[in-house]
Design an enzyme around this catalytic site. Structure first.
Site, PDB file in Angstrom:
ATOM      1  N   THR A 198      -4.573  13.316   5.285  1.00 30.38           N
ATOM      2  CA  THR A 198      -3.157  13.498   5.624  1.00 30.38           C
ATOM      3  C   THR A 198      -2.966  14.804   6.393  1.00 30.38           C
ATOM      4  OG1 THR A 198      -2.607  12.272   3.630  1.00 30.38           O
ATOM      5  CG2 THR A 198      -0.812  13.446   4.703  1.00 30.38           C
ATOM      6  N   LYS A 220       5.768   3.362   8.180  1.00 30.72           N
ATOM      7  CA  LYS A 220       4.587   4.205   8.387  1.00 30.72           C
ATOM      8  C   LYS A 220       3.332   3.336   8.478  1.00 30.72           C
ATOM      9  CE  LYS A 220       4.363   7.518   5.506  1.00 30.72           C
ATOM     10  NZ  LYS A 220       4.136   8.419   4.357  1.00 30.72           N
ATOM     11  N   LYS A 249       5.294   1.826  -3.265  1.00 27.26           N
ATOM     12  CA  LYS A 249       5.191   3.186  -3.811  1.00 27.26           C
ATOM     13  C   LYS A 249       5.388   3.076  -5.317  1.00 27.26           C
ATOM     14  CE  LYS A 249       4.701   7.501  -2.526  1.00 27.26           C
ATOM     15  NZ  LYS A 249       3.942   8.057  -1.391  1.00 27.26           N
ATOM     16  N   GLY A 298      -3.029   8.180  -4.192  1.00 27.46           N
ATOM     17  CA  GLY A 298      -2.418   9.382  -4.757  1.00 27.46           C
ATOM     18  C   GLY A 298      -1.169   9.800  -4.001  1.00 27.46           C
ATOM     19  N   ASP A 299      -0.451  10.740  -4.577  1.00 26.63           N
ATOM     20  CA  ASP A 299       0.695  11.391  -3.933  1.00 26.63           C
ATOM     21  C   ASP A 299       0.896  12.676  -4.748  1.00 26.63           C
ATOM     22  OD1 ASP A 299       3.011  10.941  -1.869  1.00 26.63           O
ATOM     23  OD2 ASP A 299       4.083  11.522  -3.658  1.00 26.63           O
ATOM     24  N   LYS A 322       0.857  -1.183   0.000  1.00 20.33           N
ATOM     25  CA  LYS A 322       0.000   0.000   0.000  1.00 20.33           C
ATOM     26  C   LYS A 322       0.884   1.219   0.000  1.00 20.33           C
ATOM     27  CE  LYS A 322      -4.039   1.983   0.559  1.00 20.33           C
ATOM     28  NZ  LYS A 322      -3.791   2.598  -0.758  1.00 20.33           N
ATOM     29  N   SER A 381      -6.854   5.521   3.883  1.00 22.25           N
ATOM     30  CA  SER A 381      -6.924   4.652   2.711  1.00 22.25           C
ATOM     31  C   SER A 381      -7.242   3.222   3.137  1.00 22.25           C
ATOM     32  CB  SER A 381      -5.587   4.656   1.963  1.00 22.25           C
ATOM     33  OG  SER A 381      -5.495   5.774   1.116  1.00 22.25           O
ATOM     34  N   ASN A 406      -2.551  19.042  -1.666  1.00 21.95           N
ATOM     35  CA  ASN A 406      -3.526  18.346  -0.833  1.00 21.95           C
ATOM     36  C   ASN A 406      -3.165  18.390   0.655  1.00 21.95           C
ATOM     37  OD1 ASN A 406      -4.051  15.378   0.463  1.00 21.95           O
ATOM     38  ND2 ASN A 406      -5.831  16.166  -0.616  1.00 21.95           N
TER      39      ASN A 406
HETATM   40  P1  NDP Z   1       0.355  17.777  -4.257  1.00 20.62           P
HETATM   41  O1  NDP Z   1       0.772  17.419  -5.600  1.00 20.62           O
HETATM   42  O2  NDP Z   1      -1.099  17.948  -3.963  1.00 20.62           O
HETATM   43  O3  NDP Z   1       1.077  19.112  -3.767  1.00 20.62           O
HETATM   44  C1  NDP Z   1       2.469  19.190  -3.680  1.00 20.62           C
HETATM   45  C2  NDP Z   1       2.848  20.588  -3.246  1.00 20.62           C
HETATM   46  O4  NDP Z   1       4.232  20.624  -2.985  1.00 20.62           O
HETATM   47  C3  NDP Z   1       2.573  21.620  -4.309  1.00 20.62           C
HETATM   48  O5  NDP Z   1       2.319  22.864  -3.728  1.00 20.62           O
HETATM   49  C4  NDP Z   1       3.906  21.634  -5.071  1.00 20.62           C
HETATM   50  O6  NDP Z   1       4.165  22.846  -5.781  1.00 20.62           O
HETATM   51  C5  NDP Z   1       4.883  21.461  -3.938  1.00 20.62           C
HETATM   52  N1  NDP Z   1       6.086  20.797  -4.468  1.00 20.62           N
HETATM   53  C6  NDP Z   1       6.152  19.569  -5.037  1.00 20.62           C
HETATM   54  N2  NDP Z   1       7.392  19.312  -5.448  1.00 20.62           N
HETATM   55  C7  NDP Z   1       8.127  20.386  -5.125  1.00 20.62           C
HETATM   56  C8  NDP Z   1       9.488  20.722  -5.265  1.00 20.62           C
HETATM   57  N3  NDP Z   1      10.346  19.871  -5.849  1.00 20.62           N
HETATM   58  N4  NDP Z   1       9.893  21.924  -4.775  1.00 20.62           N
HETATM   59  C9  NDP Z   1       9.035  22.775  -4.186  1.00 20.62           C
HETATM   60  N5  NDP Z   1       7.714  22.512  -4.033  1.00 20.62           N
HETATM   61  C10 NDP Z   1       7.286  21.340  -4.487  1.00 20.62           C
HETATM   62  O7  NDP Z   1       0.987  16.654  -3.289  1.00 20.62           O
HETATM   63  P2  NDP Z   1       0.578  16.252  -1.823  1.00 20.62           P
HETATM   64  O8  NDP Z   1       0.117  17.431  -1.056  1.00 20.62           O
HETATM   65  O9  NDP Z   1      -0.277  15.049  -1.912  1.00 20.62           O
HETATM   66  O10 NDP Z   1       1.992  15.743  -1.244  1.00 20.62           O
HETATM   67  C11 NDP Z   1       2.907  16.597  -0.558  1.00 20.62           C
HETATM   68  C12 NDP Z   1       3.856  15.760   0.279  1.00 20.62           C
HETATM   69  O11 NDP Z   1       3.101  14.970   1.215  1.00 20.62           O
HETATM   70  C13 NDP Z   1       4.707  14.746  -0.494  1.00 20.62           C
HETATM   71  O12 NDP Z   1       5.953  14.615   0.142  1.00 20.62           O
HETATM   72  C14 NDP Z   1       3.928  13.445  -0.342  1.00 20.62           C
HETATM   73  O13 NDP Z   1       4.737  12.309  -0.492  1.00 20.62           O
HETATM   74  C15 NDP Z   1       3.441  13.601   1.089  1.00 20.62           C
HETATM   75  N6  NDP Z   1       2.299  12.764   1.448  1.00 20.62           N
HETATM   76  C16 NDP Z   1       1.117  12.871   0.784  1.00 20.62           C
HETATM   77  C17 NDP Z   1       0.038  12.096   1.160  1.00 20.62           C
HETATM   78  C18 NDP Z   1      -1.301  12.249   0.544  1.00 20.62           C
HETATM   79  O14 NDP Z   1      -2.247  11.636   1.056  1.00 20.62           O
HETATM   80  N7  NDP Z   1      -1.484  13.034  -0.496  1.00 20.62           N
HETATM   81  C19 NDP Z   1       0.172  11.076   2.230  1.00 20.62           C
HETATM   82  C20 NDP Z   1       1.436  11.100   2.917  1.00 20.62           C
HETATM   83  C21 NDP Z   1       2.457  11.907   2.506  1.00 20.62           C
HETATM   84  P3  NDP Z   1       4.014  22.889  -7.377  1.00 20.62           P
HETATM   85  O15 NDP Z   1       2.543  22.864  -7.634  1.00 20.62           O
HETATM   86  O16 NDP Z   1       4.679  24.139  -7.771  1.00 20.62           O
HETATM   87  O17 NDP Z   1       4.721  21.651  -7.894  1.00 20.62           O
END
Ligand code: NDP
Length: 444
Positions: A209, A114, A126, A165-166, A90, A376, A240
Protein backbone atom coordinates in the site's frame (compact mmCIF):
# COMPACT_ATOMS: atom_id res chain seq x y z
CA UNK A 1 -34.83 16.21 -8.66
CA UNK A 2 -32.01 14.46 -10.59
CA UNK A 3 -31.59 10.68 -10.18
CA UNK A 4 -28.29 11.20 -8.35
CA UNK A 5 -29.76 13.69 -5.84
CA UNK A 6 -32.78 11.50 -5.29
CA UNK A 7 -30.59 8.48 -4.46
CA UNK A 8 -28.40 10.48 -2.11
CA UNK A 9 -31.49 11.72 -0.23
CA UNK A 10 -32.68 8.11 0.09
CA UNK A 11 -29.29 6.94 1.37
CA UNK A 12 -29.37 9.57 4.12
CA UNK A 13 -32.95 8.73 5.04
CA UNK A 14 -32.56 4.96 4.98
CA UNK A 15 -29.15 4.73 6.69
CA UNK A 16 -29.54 7.04 9.69
CA UNK A 17 -26.49 7.86 11.78
CA UNK A 18 -24.00 6.55 9.20
CA UNK A 19 -22.24 9.85 8.49
CA UNK A 20 -19.10 8.39 6.92
CA UNK A 21 -21.19 6.22 4.58
CA UNK A 22 -23.23 9.26 3.50
CA UNK A 23 -20.00 11.19 2.91
CA UNK A 24 -18.46 8.45 0.73
CA UNK A 25 -21.67 7.99 -1.30
CA UNK A 26 -22.02 11.74 -1.84
CA UNK A 27 -18.50 12.10 -3.14
CA UNK A 28 -18.92 9.27 -5.62
CA UNK A 29 -22.40 10.32 -6.78
CA UNK A 30 -21.34 13.94 -7.26
CA UNK A 31 -18.52 12.78 -9.52
CA UNK A 32 -20.84 10.51 -11.46
CA UNK A 33 -23.47 13.13 -12.24
CA UNK A 34 -22.25 13.64 -15.81
CA UNK A 35 -22.17 9.91 -16.54
CA UNK A 36 -25.51 9.19 -14.89
CA UNK A 37 -27.30 12.15 -16.46
CA UNK A 38 -26.27 10.91 -19.91
CA UNK A 39 -27.84 7.48 -19.22
CA UNK A 40 -30.53 8.46 -16.74
CA UNK A 41 -33.50 6.65 -18.27
CA UNK A 42 -31.67 3.33 -18.68
CA UNK A 43 -30.13 3.41 -15.20
CA UNK A 44 -33.36 4.47 -13.50
CA UNK A 45 -35.31 1.63 -15.08
CA UNK A 46 -32.69 -0.84 -13.89
CA UNK A 47 -32.55 0.82 -10.42
CA UNK A 48 -28.82 0.82 -10.94
CA UNK A 49 -27.93 3.38 -8.27
CA UNK A 50 -30.33 1.86 -5.73
CA UNK A 51 -28.46 -1.43 -6.18
CA UNK A 52 -25.04 0.22 -6.18
CA UNK A 53 -25.53 1.88 -2.76
CA UNK A 54 -27.07 -1.16 -1.03
CA UNK A 55 -24.65 -3.87 0.16
CA UNK A 56 -25.45 -7.33 -1.19
CA UNK A 57 -25.22 -8.63 2.36
CA UNK A 58 -24.10 -7.59 5.85
CA UNK A 59 -23.27 -10.21 8.44
CA UNK A 60 -23.08 -9.05 12.03
CA UNK A 61 -22.21 -11.28 14.94
CA UNK A 62 -21.24 -11.60 18.61
CA UNK A 63 -17.57 -12.22 19.42
CA UNK A 64 -17.12 -13.56 22.98
CA UNK A 65 -13.60 -14.21 24.29
CA UNK A 66 -11.80 -14.56 27.63
CA UNK A 67 -9.20 -11.99 28.76
CA UNK A 68 -6.06 -12.71 30.80
CA UNK A 69 -7.92 -12.17 34.07
CA UNK A 70 -10.48 -14.84 33.19
CA UNK A 71 -13.16 -12.24 32.46
CA UNK A 72 -15.41 -12.86 29.47
CA UNK A 73 -15.45 -9.96 26.99
CA UNK A 74 -17.90 -9.45 24.14
CA UNK A 75 -17.24 -7.49 20.96
CA UNK A 76 -19.22 -6.85 17.78
CA UNK A 77 -18.06 -8.48 14.53
CA UNK A 78 -19.11 -7.61 10.97
CA UNK A 79 -18.55 -8.43 7.33
CA UNK A 80 -20.04 -6.15 4.71
CA UNK A 81 -20.23 -7.95 1.34
CA UNK A 82 -20.89 -4.93 -0.81
CA UNK A 83 -20.65 -5.84 -4.47
CA UNK A 84 -19.54 -9.01 -6.27
CA UNK A 85 -20.22 -7.92 -9.87
CA UNK A 86 -16.60 -8.23 -10.96
CA UNK A 87 -15.24 -10.88 -8.58
CA UNK A 88 -15.32 -12.37 -5.09
CA UNK A 89 -15.66 -9.83 -2.26
CA UNK A 90 -12.26 -8.48 -1.28
CA UNK A 91 -11.32 -5.95 1.39
CA UNK A 92 -9.68 -5.68 4.76
CA UNK A 93 -10.67 -6.33 8.36
CA UNK A 94 -10.34 -3.42 10.77
CA UNK A 95 -9.99 -3.91 14.53
CA UNK A 96 -10.41 -0.52 16.22
CA UNK A 97 -12.76 0.76 18.96
CA UNK A 98 -14.32 3.22 16.46
CA UNK A 99 -15.57 0.43 14.15
CA UNK A 100 -19.32 0.30 13.55
CA UNK A 101 -21.55 -0.73 10.67
CA UNK A 102 -21.58 2.73 9.06
CA UNK A 103 -17.77 2.95 8.95
CA UNK A 104 -17.53 -0.50 7.40
CA UNK A 105 -20.20 0.39 4.84
CA UNK A 106 -18.23 3.49 3.82
CA UNK A 107 -15.07 1.40 3.52
CA UNK A 108 -16.87 -1.38 1.62
CA UNK A 109 -18.43 1.11 -0.79
CA UNK A 110 -15.06 2.73 -1.51
CA UNK A 111 -13.53 -0.71 -1.95
CA UNK A 112 -15.89 -1.57 -4.82
CA UNK A 113 -14.52 1.27 -6.99
CA UNK A 114 -10.94 0.84 -5.80
CA UNK A 115 -10.91 -2.85 -6.68
CA UNK A 116 -12.42 -2.09 -10.06
CA UNK A 117 -9.66 0.45 -10.74
CA UNK A 118 -6.94 -2.16 -10.17
CA UNK A 119 -8.16 -3.97 -13.31
CA UNK A 120 -8.19 -7.25 -11.35
CA UNK A 121 -11.23 -9.51 -10.89
CA UNK A 122 -12.20 -8.58 -7.32
CA UNK A 123 -15.47 -7.32 -5.87
CA UNK A 124 -15.73 -5.08 -2.81
CA UNK A 125 -16.18 -5.88 0.88
CA UNK A 126 -14.94 -4.84 4.30
CA UNK A 127 -15.22 -6.15 7.83
CA UNK A 128 -13.95 -5.88 11.33
CA UNK A 129 -14.72 -5.36 14.96
CA UNK A 130 -14.75 -2.73 17.69
CA UNK A 131 -12.07 -4.83 19.43
CA UNK A 132 -8.94 -2.81 20.30
CA UNK A 133 -5.73 -4.88 19.97
CA UNK A 134 -3.76 -2.07 21.64
CA UNK A 135 -2.50 -3.08 25.09
CA UNK A 136 -3.73 -6.69 24.74
CA UNK A 137 -1.43 -9.68 25.24
CA UNK A 138 -0.70 -12.02 22.32
CA UNK A 139 -2.91 -14.63 23.99
CA UNK A 140 -5.82 -12.21 24.25
CA UNK A 141 -5.44 -11.20 20.60
CA UNK A 142 -5.37 -14.90 19.64
CA UNK A 143 -8.48 -15.67 21.71
CA UNK A 144 -10.32 -12.81 20.07
CA UNK A 145 -9.19 -13.74 16.54
CA UNK A 146 -10.21 -17.38 17.03
CA UNK A 147 -13.67 -16.43 18.21
CA UNK A 148 -14.07 -13.87 15.40
CA UNK A 149 -13.06 -16.41 12.75
CA UNK A 150 -15.24 -19.18 14.19
CA UNK A 151 -18.22 -17.12 13.07
CA UNK A 152 -16.73 -15.40 10.00
CA UNK A 153 -15.55 -18.71 8.49
CA UNK A 154 -19.17 -19.54 7.58
CA UNK A 155 -19.33 -16.64 5.14
CA UNK A 156 -15.92 -16.51 3.43
CA UNK A 157 -13.88 -18.68 1.05
CA UNK A 158 -11.16 -18.44 -1.59
CA UNK A 159 -13.73 -17.98 -4.39
CA UNK A 160 -16.33 -16.22 -2.26
CA UNK A 161 -14.87 -13.56 0.01
CA UNK A 162 -11.20 -13.02 0.79
CA UNK A 163 -10.48 -10.62 3.70
CA UNK A 164 -7.10 -8.98 4.42
CA UNK A 165 -5.64 -6.62 7.04
CA UNK A 166 -6.44 -2.98 7.76
CA UNK A 167 -6.08 -0.80 10.86
CA UNK A 168 -5.23 -3.04 13.82
CA UNK A 169 -4.94 -6.16 11.69
CA UNK A 170 -1.37 -7.01 10.68
CA UNK A 171 0.70 -10.17 10.26
CA UNK A 172 0.04 -11.41 13.82
CA UNK A 173 -3.75 -11.15 13.53
CA UNK A 174 -3.85 -12.62 10.00
CA UNK A 175 -1.83 -15.61 11.30
CA UNK A 176 -4.28 -16.30 14.15
CA UNK A 177 -7.28 -15.84 11.85
CA UNK A 178 -5.84 -18.15 9.20
CA UNK A 179 -5.01 -20.87 11.73
CA UNK A 180 -8.57 -20.85 13.00
CA UNK A 181 -10.09 -20.86 9.49
CA UNK A 182 -8.02 -23.94 8.62
CA UNK A 183 -9.05 -25.62 11.84
CA UNK A 184 -12.75 -24.87 11.31
CA UNK A 185 -12.95 -25.88 7.65
CA UNK A 186 -10.08 -28.29 7.06
CA UNK A 187 -9.16 -26.24 4.00
CA UNK A 188 -5.69 -24.93 3.19
CA UNK A 189 -6.77 -22.26 0.73
CA UNK A 190 -6.13 -18.62 -0.05
CA UNK A 191 -9.02 -17.34 2.05
CA UNK A 192 -7.04 -14.45 3.58
CA UNK A 193 -4.30 -12.28 2.12
CA UNK A 194 -1.41 -10.70 3.97
CA UNK A 195 -0.37 -14.17 5.16
CA UNK A 196 3.15 -14.96 6.39
CA UNK A 197 5.66 -15.82 3.66
CA UNK A 198 6.03 -19.41 4.82
CA UNK A 199 2.30 -20.19 4.60
CA UNK A 200 1.13 -18.70 1.33
CA UNK A 201 1.85 -14.99 1.69
CA UNK A 202 3.19 -12.87 -1.15
CA UNK A 203 6.40 -10.90 -1.18
CA UNK A 204 5.73 -7.11 -1.30
CA UNK A 205 2.27 -7.43 0.35
CA UNK A 206 3.59 -5.79 3.54
CA UNK A 207 5.04 -2.89 1.58
CA UNK A 208 2.35 -2.76 -1.13
CA UNK A 209 0.00 0.00 0.00
CA UNK A 210 2.77 2.42 0.95
CA UNK A 211 4.93 1.63 -2.08
CA UNK A 212 1.90 1.80 -4.39
CA UNK A 213 0.97 5.19 -2.96
CA UNK A 214 4.39 6.58 -3.81
CA UNK A 215 4.41 4.96 -7.27
CA UNK A 216 1.16 6.69 -8.21
CA UNK A 217 2.28 9.94 -6.57
CA UNK A 218 5.48 9.81 -8.63
CA UNK A 219 3.47 9.21 -11.80
CA UNK A 220 1.11 12.10 -11.02
CA UNK A 221 4.07 14.41 -10.36
CA UNK A 222 5.91 13.39 -13.52
CA UNK A 223 2.82 13.79 -15.69
CA UNK A 224 2.54 17.31 -14.27
CA UNK A 225 6.18 18.20 -14.91
CA UNK A 226 7.42 17.68 -11.34
CA UNK A 227 9.25 14.96 -9.40
CA UNK A 228 9.88 13.65 -5.91
CA UNK A 229 13.59 14.21 -5.73
CA UNK A 230 14.60 16.62 -2.98
CA UNK A 231 10.99 17.27 -1.91
CA UNK A 232 9.95 17.56 1.72
CA UNK A 233 7.18 15.15 2.65
CA UNK A 234 4.89 14.88 5.68
CA UNK A 235 3.27 11.50 6.34
CA UNK A 236 0.58 11.01 8.98
CA UNK A 237 0.23 7.75 10.90
CA UNK A 238 3.09 5.37 11.64
CA UNK A 239 1.46 2.05 10.84
CA UNK A 240 1.82 -0.24 7.87
CA UNK A 241 0.91 2.26 5.15
CA UNK A 242 2.83 5.20 6.64
CA UNK A 243 6.04 3.21 7.20
CA UNK A 244 6.28 1.84 3.67
CA UNK A 245 5.20 5.10 2.05
CA UNK A 246 8.07 6.71 3.93
CA UNK A 247 10.47 3.98 2.82
CA UNK A 248 9.62 4.34 -0.88
CA UNK A 249 9.56 8.16 -0.77
CA UNK A 250 13.03 8.10 0.75
CA UNK A 251 14.25 5.62 -1.88
CA UNK A 252 13.04 8.02 -4.58
CA UNK A 253 15.01 10.90 -3.09
CA UNK A 254 12.41 12.71 -0.96
CA UNK A 255 12.96 13.82 2.63
CA UNK A 256 10.21 12.70 5.00
CA UNK A 257 10.22 14.96 8.07
CA UNK A 258 7.15 13.98 10.11
CA UNK A 259 5.10 10.96 11.22
CA UNK A 260 2.32 10.62 13.80
CA UNK A 261 0.07 8.33 15.78
CA UNK A 262 -3.19 9.00 17.59
CA UNK A 263 -1.32 10.69 20.47
CA UNK A 264 0.88 13.17 18.60
CA UNK A 265 3.54 13.68 15.94
CA UNK A 266 7.30 13.82 15.55
CA UNK A 267 9.21 16.31 13.42
CA UNK A 268 12.78 15.44 12.46
CA UNK A 269 14.49 18.23 10.51
CA UNK A 270 17.20 15.78 9.37
CA UNK A 271 14.70 13.35 7.88
CA UNK A 272 12.99 10.40 9.57
CA UNK A 273 15.19 7.42 10.50
CA UNK A 274 12.96 4.54 9.49
CA UNK A 275 15.05 1.88 11.27
CA UNK A 276 14.14 3.60 14.54
CA UNK A 277 10.45 3.86 13.62
CA UNK A 278 10.28 0.17 12.61
CA UNK A 279 11.88 -0.89 15.89
CA UNK A 280 9.32 1.16 17.87
CA UNK A 281 6.24 0.30 15.82
CA UNK A 282 6.84 -3.12 14.26
CA UNK A 283 8.91 -4.75 17.00
CA UNK A 284 7.92 -3.13 20.31
CA UNK A 285 4.40 -1.90 19.36
CA UNK A 286 5.32 1.38 21.09
CA UNK A 287 4.30 5.01 20.64
CA UNK A 288 5.77 7.45 18.10
CA UNK A 289 6.76 9.73 20.99
CA UNK A 290 9.60 7.28 21.78
CA UNK A 291 11.33 8.33 18.53
CA UNK A 292 12.25 11.68 20.06
CA UNK A 293 13.82 9.88 23.04
CA UNK A 294 16.25 8.15 20.66
CA UNK A 295 16.88 10.70 17.91
CA UNK A 296 18.19 14.07 19.10
CA UNK A 297 17.23 16.02 15.96
CA UNK A 298 13.55 15.17 16.53
CA UNK A 299 10.84 17.03 18.42
CA UNK A 300 7.61 15.43 19.63
CA UNK A 301 4.37 17.42 19.81
CA UNK A 302 1.36 16.04 21.64
CA UNK A 303 -2.00 16.12 19.85
CA UNK A 304 -3.04 16.94 16.31
CA UNK A 305 -1.15 19.54 14.27
CA UNK A 306 0.98 17.52 11.88
CA UNK A 307 -0.53 19.39 8.91
CA UNK A 308 1.04 22.62 10.19
CA UNK A 309 4.48 21.22 9.39
CA UNK A 310 5.78 22.87 6.21
CA UNK A 311 6.15 20.47 3.27
CA UNK A 312 5.93 20.15 -0.50
CA UNK A 313 3.88 16.95 -0.40
CA UNK A 314 1.44 15.55 2.18
CA UNK A 315 0.55 11.87 2.50
CA UNK A 316 -2.29 11.27 4.99
CA UNK A 317 -1.90 7.60 5.99
CA UNK A 318 -3.75 7.26 9.32
CA UNK A 319 -7.55 7.27 9.20
CA UNK A 320 -10.75 8.82 7.83
CA UNK A 321 -11.39 12.57 8.17
CA UNK A 322 -8.00 13.27 9.74
CA UNK A 323 -7.39 16.30 7.48
CA UNK A 324 -9.99 19.08 7.50
CA UNK A 325 -10.40 22.40 5.68
CA UNK A 326 -8.25 24.27 8.18
CA UNK A 327 -5.47 21.70 7.71
CA UNK A 328 -5.80 21.96 3.93
CA UNK A 329 -5.40 25.76 4.14
CA UNK A 330 -2.37 25.40 6.42
CA UNK A 331 -0.75 22.98 3.98
CA UNK A 332 -1.32 25.31 1.04
CA UNK A 333 -0.06 28.40 2.82
CA UNK A 334 3.12 26.54 3.83
CA UNK A 335 3.87 25.67 0.20
CA UNK A 336 2.41 22.18 -0.18
CA UNK A 337 1.47 21.49 -3.82
CA UNK A 338 0.52 17.79 -3.84
CA UNK A 339 -1.51 15.45 -1.63
CA UNK A 340 -1.98 11.71 -2.11
CA UNK A 341 -4.14 9.69 0.27
CA UNK A 342 -2.70 6.50 1.75
CA UNK A 343 -5.62 6.16 4.16
CA UNK A 344 -9.26 5.75 3.13
CA UNK A 345 -11.08 9.11 2.93
CA UNK A 346 -8.58 10.92 5.22
CA UNK A 347 -9.53 14.32 3.79
CA UNK A 348 -12.94 15.76 4.59
CA UNK A 349 -15.08 16.81 1.65
CA UNK A 350 -14.30 20.48 2.33
CA UNK A 351 -10.56 19.76 2.34
CA UNK A 352 -10.81 17.79 -0.92
CA UNK A 353 -12.74 20.62 -2.58
CA UNK A 354 -10.14 23.11 -1.35
CA UNK A 355 -7.29 21.11 -2.89
CA UNK A 356 -9.09 20.89 -6.23
CA UNK A 357 -10.22 24.51 -6.28
CA UNK A 358 -6.72 25.73 -5.46
CA UNK A 359 -4.94 23.88 -8.22
CA UNK A 360 -3.14 21.44 -5.95
CA UNK A 361 -2.39 17.95 -7.28
CA UNK A 362 -4.65 15.57 -5.40
CA UNK A 363 -4.91 11.78 -5.68
CA UNK A 364 -7.81 10.27 -3.69
CA UNK A 365 -7.43 7.14 -1.56
CA UNK A 366 -9.44 4.83 -3.74
CA UNK A 367 -6.82 5.24 -6.47
CA UNK A 368 -3.77 6.04 -4.38
CA UNK A 369 -3.97 3.22 -1.84
CA UNK A 370 -5.15 0.50 -4.24
CA UNK A 371 -1.69 -1.08 -4.29
CA UNK A 372 -2.51 -3.07 -1.14
CA UNK A 373 -5.56 -4.78 -2.51
CA UNK A 374 -3.95 -5.20 -5.93
CA UNK A 375 -1.06 -7.09 -4.36
CA UNK A 376 -3.57 -9.09 -2.34
CA UNK A 377 -5.15 -10.13 -5.63
CA UNK A 378 -1.67 -11.13 -6.82
CA UNK A 379 -1.37 -13.21 -3.64
CA UNK A 380 -4.68 -14.90 -4.55
CA UNK A 381 -3.34 -15.73 -8.03
CA UNK A 382 -0.16 -17.22 -6.59
CA UNK A 383 -2.19 -19.27 -4.08
CA UNK A 384 -4.44 -20.71 -6.80
CA UNK A 385 -1.46 -21.61 -8.94
CA UNK A 386 0.57 -22.90 -5.95
CA UNK A 387 3.39 -20.55 -7.00
CA UNK A 388 5.36 -17.76 -5.45
CA UNK A 389 6.76 -14.93 -7.46
CA UNK A 390 9.98 -13.08 -6.56
CA UNK A 391 10.02 -9.67 -4.85
CA UNK A 392 11.09 -8.02 -8.11
CA UNK A 393 8.29 -9.71 -10.08
CA UNK A 394 5.55 -8.62 -7.67
CA UNK A 395 7.02 -5.13 -7.26
CA UNK A 396 7.09 -4.67 -11.05
CA UNK A 397 3.45 -5.79 -11.34
CA UNK A 398 2.47 -3.42 -8.50
CA UNK A 399 4.19 -0.50 -10.19
CA UNK A 400 2.52 -1.32 -13.47
CA UNK A 401 -0.90 -1.46 -11.81
CA UNK A 402 -0.41 1.92 -10.11
CA UNK A 403 0.74 3.57 -13.34
CA UNK A 404 -2.33 2.09 -15.04
CA UNK A 405 -4.65 3.38 -12.33
CA UNK A 406 -3.24 6.85 -12.85
CA UNK A 407 -3.81 6.52 -16.60
CA UNK A 408 -7.43 5.39 -16.08
CA UNK A 409 -8.26 8.23 -13.68
CA UNK A 410 -6.51 10.75 -15.90
CA UNK A 411 -8.26 9.49 -19.03
CA UNK A 412 -11.74 9.46 -17.46
CA UNK A 413 -11.24 13.01 -16.16
CA UNK A 414 -10.22 14.16 -19.62
CA UNK A 415 -13.13 12.34 -21.33
CA UNK A 416 -15.62 14.13 -19.09
CA UNK A 417 -14.00 17.55 -19.39
CA UNK A 418 -12.55 17.77 -15.86
CA UNK A 419 -8.88 17.39 -16.72
CA UNK A 420 -6.67 17.03 -13.65
CA UNK A 421 -9.58 16.18 -11.33
CA UNK A 422 -8.45 12.70 -10.31
CA UNK A 423 -11.30 12.41 -7.78
CA UNK A 424 -13.87 12.50 -10.57
CA UNK A 425 -11.60 10.47 -12.85
CA UNK A 426 -11.10 7.65 -10.32
CA UNK A 427 -14.79 7.50 -9.44
CA UNK A 428 -15.89 7.44 -13.07
CA UNK A 429 -13.31 4.87 -14.20
CA UNK A 430 -14.07 2.59 -11.23
CA UNK A 431 -17.82 2.94 -11.80
CA UNK A 432 -17.76 2.14 -15.53
CA UNK A 433 -16.41 -1.39 -15.13
CA UNK A 434 -18.68 -2.31 -12.21
CA UNK A 435 -21.75 -0.95 -13.94
CA UNK A 436 -21.05 -2.76 -17.20
CA UNK A 437 -20.80 -6.01 -15.25
CA UNK A 438 -23.96 -5.28 -13.25
CA UNK A 439 -25.96 -4.44 -16.37
CA UNK A 440 -24.73 -7.61 -18.09
CA UNK A 441 -25.67 -9.83 -15.14
CA UNK A 442 -29.33 -8.79 -15.00
CA UNK A 443 -31.37 -7.94 -11.92
CA UNK A 444 -29.28 -9.32 -9.08
P1 NDP B 1 -2.20 0.46 11.10
O1 NDP B 1 -3.05 -0.08 12.14
O2 NDP B 1 -0.96 -0.27 10.72
O3 NDP B 1 -1.76 1.96 11.43
C1 NDP B 1 -2.71 2.97 11.59
C2 NDP B 1 -2.00 4.25 11.96
O4 NDP B 1 -2.93 5.31 11.95
C3 NDP B 1 -1.39 4.21 13.33
O5 NDP B 1 -0.27 5.04 13.40
C4 NDP B 1 -2.54 4.76 14.19
O6 NDP B 1 -2.13 5.34 15.43
C5 NDP B 1 -3.10 5.82 13.27
N1 NDP B 1 -4.53 5.98 13.57
C6 NDP B 1 -5.49 5.04 13.48
N2 NDP B 1 -6.66 5.52 13.88
C7 NDP B 1 -6.44 6.80 14.23
C8 NDP B 1 -7.26 7.84 14.71
N3 NDP B 1 -8.57 7.64 14.92
N4 NDP B 1 -6.67 9.05 14.93
C9 NDP B 1 -5.36 9.25 14.72
N5 NDP B 1 -4.52 8.28 14.27
C10 NDP B 1 -5.07 7.10 14.03
O7 NDP B 1 -3.15 0.65 9.81
P2 NDP B 1 -2.76 0.79 8.29
O8 NDP B 1 -1.49 1.53 8.14
O9 NDP B 1 -2.92 -0.54 7.66
O10 NDP B 1 -3.98 1.69 7.75
C11 NDP B 1 -3.94 3.11 7.70
C12 NDP B 1 -4.97 3.62 6.71
O11 NDP B 1 -4.70 3.06 5.41
C13 NDP B 1 -6.43 3.23 7.01
O12 NDP B 1 -7.27 4.27 6.57
C14 NDP B 1 -6.65 2.01 6.13
O13 NDP B 1 -8.00 1.80 5.82
C15 NDP B 1 -5.85 2.42 4.90
N6 NDP B 1 -5.46 1.32 4.02
C16 NDP B 1 -4.68 0.30 4.48
C17 NDP B 1 -4.30 -0.71 3.62
C18 NDP B 1 -3.37 -1.79 4.03
O14 NDP B 1 -2.94 -2.55 3.16
N7 NDP B 1 -2.98 -1.91 5.29
C19 NDP B 1 -4.79 -0.75 2.22
C20 NDP B 1 -5.54 0.41 1.82
C21 NDP B 1 -5.87 1.39 2.72
P3 NDP B 1 -2.37 4.55 16.80
O15 NDP B 1 -1.37 3.44 16.80
O16 NDP B 1 -2.15 5.56 17.85
O17 NDP B 1 -3.80 4.05 16.75
Amino acid sequence: MSYVDEIYAKVVEQNPGEAEFHQAVKEVLDSLKLVIDANEEKYRKMALLERLVEPERIVSFRVPWVDDKGQVQVNKGYRVQFNSAIGPYKGGLRFHPSVNQGILKFLGFEQVFKNSLTGLPIGGGKGGSNFDPKGKSDREVMAFCQSFMTELSKYIGADQDVPAGDIGVGAREIGFLYGQYKRMTGLYEGVLTGKGLNYGGSLVRTQATGYGLVYILDEMLRKNGKDLSGKTVVVSGSGNVAIYATEKAQQLGAKVVALSDSNGYIYDKDGIRLDVVKEIKEVRRGRIKEYADTVSSAVYTEGKGIWNVACDIALPCATQNELNLEDAKALKSNGCFAVAEGANMPSTREATDFFLENGMLFMPGKAANAGGVATSALEMSQNSQRLSWTFAEVDAKLKDIMVNIFAKADDAAKRYGVDGNYVAGANIAGFEKVVDAMMAQGIV
